[in-house]
Design an enzyme around this catalytic site. Structure first.
Site, short mmCIF file in Angstrom:
data_model
loop_
_atom_site.label_atom_id
_atom_site.label_comp_id
_atom_site.label_asym_id
_atom_site.label_seq_id
_atom_site.Cartn_x
_atom_site.Cartn_y
_atom_site.Cartn_z
N PHE A 119 7.77 -11.77 -8.50
CA PHE A 119 8.21 -13.11 -8.85
C PHE A 119 8.97 -13.06 -10.17
CE2 PHE A 119 7.58 -17.60 -7.80
CZ PHE A 119 7.28 -17.50 -6.45
N GLN A 240 11.61 -27.88 -16.53
CA GLN A 240 12.14 -26.75 -15.77
C GLN A 240 13.03 -27.24 -14.63
OE1 GLN A 240 9.48 -23.89 -13.33
NE2 GLN A 240 10.35 -22.76 -15.03
N HIS A 242 14.40 -25.86 -11.42
CA HIS A 242 14.18 -24.73 -10.52
C HIS A 242 15.53 -24.29 -9.98
CE1 HIS A 242 12.76 -22.20 -7.28
NE2 HIS A 242 11.52 -22.33 -7.73
N GLU A 255 10.97 -19.31 -5.16
CA GLU A 255 11.45 -18.11 -5.81
C GLU A 255 10.99 -16.87 -5.05
OE1 GLU A 255 11.34 -18.44 -10.14
OE2 GLU A 255 10.10 -16.64 -10.10
N HIS A 353 12.06 -29.69 -11.66
CA HIS A 353 10.93 -29.16 -10.90
C HIS A 353 9.60 -29.31 -11.62
CE1 HIS A 353 8.81 -26.57 -8.12
NE2 HIS A 353 8.55 -25.66 -9.04
N ARG A 398 8.29 -22.23 -18.01
CA ARG A 398 7.17 -21.68 -17.24
C ARG A 398 7.64 -20.58 -16.30
NH1 ARG A 398 5.28 -22.44 -12.18
NH2 ARG A 398 6.39 -24.38 -11.68
#
Lengths: 587, 231
Positions: A119, A240, A242, A255, A353, A398
């Site tokens: 990830f 965030q 995304h 992701e 996100h 994050r």
């Protein structure tokens, strides 16, 4: 007293991952707990998480909590509190094993252990190479986790108040929190939940933006309640985006697609992430990838007729891998993008996100505020966990998978802390004489409003303003105007009018109340963003294009009264690990 | 686009009515839920549940042109006009498209929908082979939207006694889990003329499941295991 009062040992507001993990601790300890949720628990937004839970189980190769910690600190652009990050990364394997014992249907390796996928931003040996750390159930990890936690709560006989919306926090003159007021949606009845401890797990507020991966219910109710009760909100400028929301629809594409080997292409068919992040490429952290995509689009290398999106290619993974590891994504792509990713790439754009900021807490989940010279004074009786809280483990950005880790670790830790507090503080403190009065006046205002604007229109104006003035790239003049605009919208929110005044399941009233919460989040975001004159993590200022550790290695605290801002130091000292000193961040 | 929507407010309506709406949609309105949100922006009294808008939370199940489905993943382009929307059949209506799902959840809870294993948990994960884990595919993905159970005549007639397709799918999800030790108790609980055996395999549940799951097959497997247990 205007409303009926019900007494509980503890009240948990929100039944997503954090709320249900906390509730489980409390119910299994035999306490009298009320868990309030606007929706049936398995409909909470944790259900939409796809890619996995970050934990250094080491099932796929060497891993350690210290590497996970390093990645998280670096991912946070050094704004995360290192004590909380160490705590989370050390606890992560344990809470994942517990979840497995609860029945979580994790994917498996041939030797029977939990399968883990790579990830973004997760690495081996302090950034050397990608690591497989994300524990997953295909691309439905959040769904599997939320249902497992609900099931375990059924076993524990947890008392849920389903389709109850919390309205306001109740504090006494000393500031201690004594519960909440809440409305039963089916009847419109309001109760005072008088509790010795109150735990917020109300999730995020991604619905302040027009383009969002978030569910309709993500309206920052806990943040609104906290702000109205005088509690500051921390680091709200950090949102965030995304990298891979479906273009036009906003729906999330995990992701995990890139974790399994998918990658991004610009209109020239170039795998452009190699230029921006030579080591981690498409698995750089989300702020880096989202910014790279926005740059490609801005510089005319976007795809499609309008050159307004990027393509996510995964057909080379083959039908078998896609069907086994990413079946939900295939479903979503077919439905929302009209493409079958087995054959064609998915059009994607960076999409709001996740909220890195929130209600300030320490790593026990206790809400902390500045009092006198002490920036982290505990508010007695008040706890927060999950996306609504700011511990702060995510800092300015994050890492993927750390959200579910956060829910499990801090859900459990805050539950444990509540148990301890209840032991040390027996008995209910008296409610203030005017408990419930504030909620009553807000509801009366809404019911009696005439000549006001529609909730829908004012909400749309808020979302447009946030999208245009406070997106991936932030410009000084746009932010300054944005502050003015969002304050104007806030004034309009005070005069919204609903036509439907009925009591039974009146969702118009619920949406009006939700907007009153959202606007606090929007205001705190815009004001904090305008003030922070540096670029860090997800906050990218065109006029201050570098991170500035001399002046800005600090947390923002926004107070609702007069949009006052305060700051507090980042906790660089970890619990046992050596401090990861801020350094230049490359992937 | 034209819609006929079931409207009922217990505070003022003696009985339900079908209300007609003719709304101008935007190009961005692609799913039925988009249209309903637009209608609600014009008439804020229309009540429905909705949340994730991507087919995973299970909130916005309703009867769409005679068939149960989720509004958020039903494409407008595929619907015949006027689009007729009703609450899920067989459950008490609270208001408009919102039904009281207590009975549905009661049945789900009745099968003890949680892993039962009395052995002390190991320090790490319990091991499970990929093949054992694969047994759970097509079972754990249920979103509890109730499209299936409320399309099932056996559930309409005996909602208090028949577990229904969603609950039985969940029951088999635990029976099939190599980590669960309560198989016999689970089978004993279902060995009943109503709880399991009211399913007559008419497969309405399979036809409507928005996640493409197959409760009928799961029910068949439970019956098979029961038969094997007897011999």
């Amino acid at each position: 007293m205007t409303y009926p009062v019900r007494k509980f040992d503890a009240v948990v507001v929100g039944a997503g991952g954090a709320g249900m993990r906390a509730a489980l601790q409390l119910a299994e300890a035999g306490l009298k707990v009320a868990v309030l949720s606007k929706v049936f628990p398995t409909r909470s937004h944790t259900v939409a998480a796809q890619g996995g839970i970050g934990a250094s189980l080491g099932n796929m190769g060497d891993d350690s909590w210290l590497w996970h910690m390093y990645d998280t600190v670096k991912g946070s652009d050094y704004l995360g509190d290192q004590d909380a990050i160490e705590f989370m990364c050390r606890m992560a394997p344990q809470v994942v094993y517990e979840l497995e014992h609860f029945g979580m249907p994790f994917d498996r390796n041939d030797n029977g252990t939990v399968y883990q996928r790579p990830f973004g931003g997760h690495s081996q040996n302090f950034g050397e190479r990608p690591v497989q750390r994300s524990c997953c159930a295909a691309d439905r990890t959040g769904h599997a986790m939320l249902h497992t936690l609900y099931q375990r709560n059924v076993r524990a006989n947890t008392l849920f108040f389903v389709e109850w919306m919390a309205l306001d926090l109740i504090r006494d003159a000393s500031g201690q929190v004594l519960g909440v007021t809440a409305m039963e949606m089916e009847t419109g009845e309001v109760w005072v939940f008088h509790a010795r401890a109150t735990l917020f797990a109300t999730g995020g507020a991604g619905r302040i933006y027009s383009a969002s991966t978030n569910a309709f219910i993500n309206t920052g109710d806990g943040l609104g309640m906290a702000a109205r009760a005088g509690v500051p909100l921390e680091d709200m400028e950090f949102w965030q985006f995304h990298p891979t929301g479906v273009a036009g629809a906003g729906v999330l594409i995990t992701e995990g697609v890139r974790g399994e080997g998918g990658y991004l292409l610009n209109k020239d068919g170039e795998r452009f992430m190699e230029r921006y992040a030579p080591t981690m490429k498409d698995l750089a952290s989300r702020d880096v990838v989202a910014r790279a995509m926005a740059t490609e689009i801005k510089e005319g290398r976007g795809c499609g007729k309008e050159a307004d999106h990027i393509l996510l290619k995964l057909d080379h993974l083959g039908m078998e891998v896609i069907e086994k590891r990413l079946p939900g994504i295939r479903e979503i792509a077919k439905k929302f993008a009209n493409v079958d990713p087995v054959k064609d790439p998915i059009p994607v754009v960076p999409t709001c996100h996740y909220q890195m900021g929130g209600i300030p807490t320490n790593y026990h989940g206790e809400v902390v505020v500045p009092v006198g010279g002490e920036p982290n004074t505990v508010v007695p009786g008040f706890y927060a966990a999950g996306e609504c809280a700011c511990a702060s483990v995510h800092g300015a950005n994050r890492l993927g998978t750390n959200s579910l880790t956060d829910l499990l670790v801090f859900g459990k830790a805050s539950g444990d802390r509540v148990i301890q507090f209840l032991k040390e503080n027996p008995g209910h403190k008296d409610l203030p004489a005017d408990a419930g009065e504030y909620s009553r006046s807000r509801l009366a205002r809404l019911d009696n409003q005439t000549g006001g604007e529609s909730v829908h229109e004012v909400g749309a104006e808020m979302r447009r303003t946030m999208q245009a003035h406070c997106g991936v790239f932030r410009f000084p003049d746009m932010l300054t105007q944005g502050v003015d605009k969002i304050r104007q919208v806030a004034q309009r929110v005070e005069r919204t009018e609903i036509k439907d005044k009925s009591r039974t399941f009146n969702t118009a009233r619920i949406e009006a109340l939700e907007l009153e919460n959202l606007i606090e989040v929007a205001r705190s975001t815009m004001v904090s963003a305008e003030a922070r004159r540096e670029t860090r993590g997800a906050h990218d200022r065109a006029d201050f294009h570098k991170r500035d550790d001399v002046n800005w290695l600090k947390h923002s605290l926004w107070y609702r009264d007069n949009d006052r801002l305060d700051y507090k130091p980042v906790k660089l000292k970890a619990l046992t690990a050596e401090t990861f000193e801020p350094k230049v961040r490359t992937y | 686009m034209r819609f006929r929507i079931y409207r009922y407010d217990p505070e003022k309506d003696a009985k339900p009515t079908m209300k007609e709406y003719d709304v101008a949609l935007e190009p961005s309105d692609r799913m039925l839920l988009d249209a309903l949100v637009r209608i609600k922006s014009i008439d804020d009294s229309l009540s429905l549940r909705r949340s994730c808008r991507e087919g995973v939370c299970g909130s916005d199940a309703m009867n769409i042109n005679g068939k149960n489905g989720l509004a958020c993943i039903t494409k407008l382009a595929d619907l015949k006009e006027p689009v007729e929307l009703r609450p899920l059949p067989g459950l008490p209506v609270i208001r408009d498209l919102i039904v009281d799902m207590s009975q549905f959840f009661k049945q789900y809870h009745s099968i003890k929908p949680y892993l039962q294993n009395s052995e002390a948990a190991p320090e790490k994960e319990r091991l499970q082979t990929p093949a054992e884990r694969e047994e759970l595919d097509g079972l754990y993905e249920c979103i509890l939207c109730a499209c299936c159970s409320t399309s099932c005549p056996s559930f309409w007639w005996n909602p208090d006694k028949f577990v229904g397709p969603a609950g039985l799918l969940a029951a088999y999800r635990f029976i099939a889990d190599s980590r669960d030790q309560a198989i016999n108790d689970r089978l004993d609980d279902l060995e009943d003329p109503y709880r399991l055996f009211r399913c007559h395999s008419i497969m309405n549940c399979v036809d409507v499941c928005p996640k493409g799951l197959n409760p009928t097959r799961a029910i068949g497997r439970i019956k098979d295991i029961m038969v094997k247990r007897m011999v």
